[in-house]
Design a protein around this motif. Structure first.
Motif, PDB file in Angstrom:
ATOM      1  N   THR A  65       0.838  -1.206   0.000  1.00  0.00           N
ATOM      2  CA  THR A  65       0.000   0.000   0.000  1.00  0.00           C
ATOM      3  C   THR A  65       0.867   1.248   0.000  1.00  0.00           C
ATOM      4  O   THR A  65       0.590   2.215  -0.732  1.00  0.00           O
ATOM      5  N   ALA A  66       1.914   1.229   0.812  1.00  0.00           N
ATOM      6  CA  ALA A  66       2.818   2.386   0.849  1.00  0.00           C
ATOM      7  C   ALA A  66       3.478   2.598  -0.512  1.00  0.00           C
ATOM      8  O   ALA A  66       3.634   3.739  -0.966  1.00  0.00           O
ATOM      9  N   LEU A  67       3.844   1.524  -1.184  1.00  0.00           N
ATOM     10  CA  LEU A  67       4.471   1.637  -2.506  1.00  0.00           C
ATOM     11  C   LEU A  67       3.497   2.219  -3.524  1.00  0.00           C
ATOM     12  O   LEU A  67       3.868   3.085  -4.324  1.00  0.00           O
ATOM     13  N   VAL A  68       2.249   1.767  -3.492  1.00  0.00           N
ATOM     14  CA  VAL A  68       1.245   2.284  -4.424  1.00  0.00           C
ATOM     15  C   VAL A  68       1.013   3.775  -4.182  1.00  0.00           C
ATOM     16  O   VAL A  68       0.935   4.571  -5.122  1.00  0.00           O
ATOM     17  N   ILE A  69       0.935   4.169  -2.913  1.00  0.00           N
ATOM     18  CA  ILE A  69       0.736   5.586  -2.592  1.00  0.00           C
ATOM     19  C   ILE A  69       1.937   6.412  -3.051  1.00  0.00           C
ATOM     20  O   ILE A  69       1.785   7.502  -3.621  1.00  0.00           O
ATOM     21  N   LEU A  70       3.138   5.898  -2.833  1.00  0.00           N
ATOM     22  CA  LEU A  70       4.350   6.620  -3.229  1.00  0.00           C
ATOM     23  C   LEU A  70       4.423   6.797  -4.744  1.00  0.00           C
ATOM     24  O   LEU A  70       4.716   7.900  -5.255  1.00  0.00           O
ATOM     25  N   VAL A  71       4.132   5.745  -5.490  1.00  0.00           N
ATOM     26  CA  VAL A  71       4.182   5.833  -6.952  1.00  0.00           C
ATOM     27  C   VAL A  71       3.089   6.770  -7.458  1.00  0.00           C
ATOM     28  O   VAL A  71       3.314   7.580  -8.377  1.00  0.00           O
ATOM     29  N   GLY A  72       1.907   6.704  -6.860  1.00  0.00           N
ATOM     30  CA  GLY A  72       0.823   7.601  -7.274  1.00  0.00           C
ATOM     31  C   GLY A  72       1.157   9.052  -6.998  1.00  0.00           C
ATOM     32  O   GLY A  72       0.907   9.933  -7.838  1.00  0.00           O
TER      33      GLY A  72
END
Length: 98
Positions: A65-72
């Motif tokens: 989830t943190a990775l998805v938020i960071l990429v977004g």
């Protein structure tokens, strides 16, 4: 290799009939067995692991989830920066054109 249990040779699988020697044999088979000594001094189980599989799955879900938020957020920032550069360049072109 077969794992099917094979019958004993010379055994029909039927219960034995009351033969003269069978009474002594069945009495010997039905004799109560002595109880095995129970191990009471068995050490307790060690401490449980610090993280179970459920904790590991939860940790991976949080990291994902943190990775998805960071990429977004990075994509959004790049989009905003590109728009700002485009508007800045357009303003420069209009200044030259005047």
């Amino acid at each position: 290799m077969s794992f099917v249990r094979k019958p004993r040779p010379y055994s029909s699988g039927l219960p034995s009939v009351g033969l003269p020697g069978a009474a002594r044999a069945s009495a010997a088979r039905e004799a109560p067995r002595p109880e095995k000594a129970r191990k009471t001094n068995r050490p307790a189980r060690g401490p449980r692991p610090a993280m179970s599989w459920a904790g590991a799955v939860t940790g991976l879900a949080v990291l994902g989830t943190a990775l998805v938020i960071l990429v977004g957020a990075s994509g959004l920032w790049n989009s905003v920066a590109r728009d700002w550069q485009f508007r800045s360049a357009a303003a420069g072109v209009t200044d030259v054109a005047r």
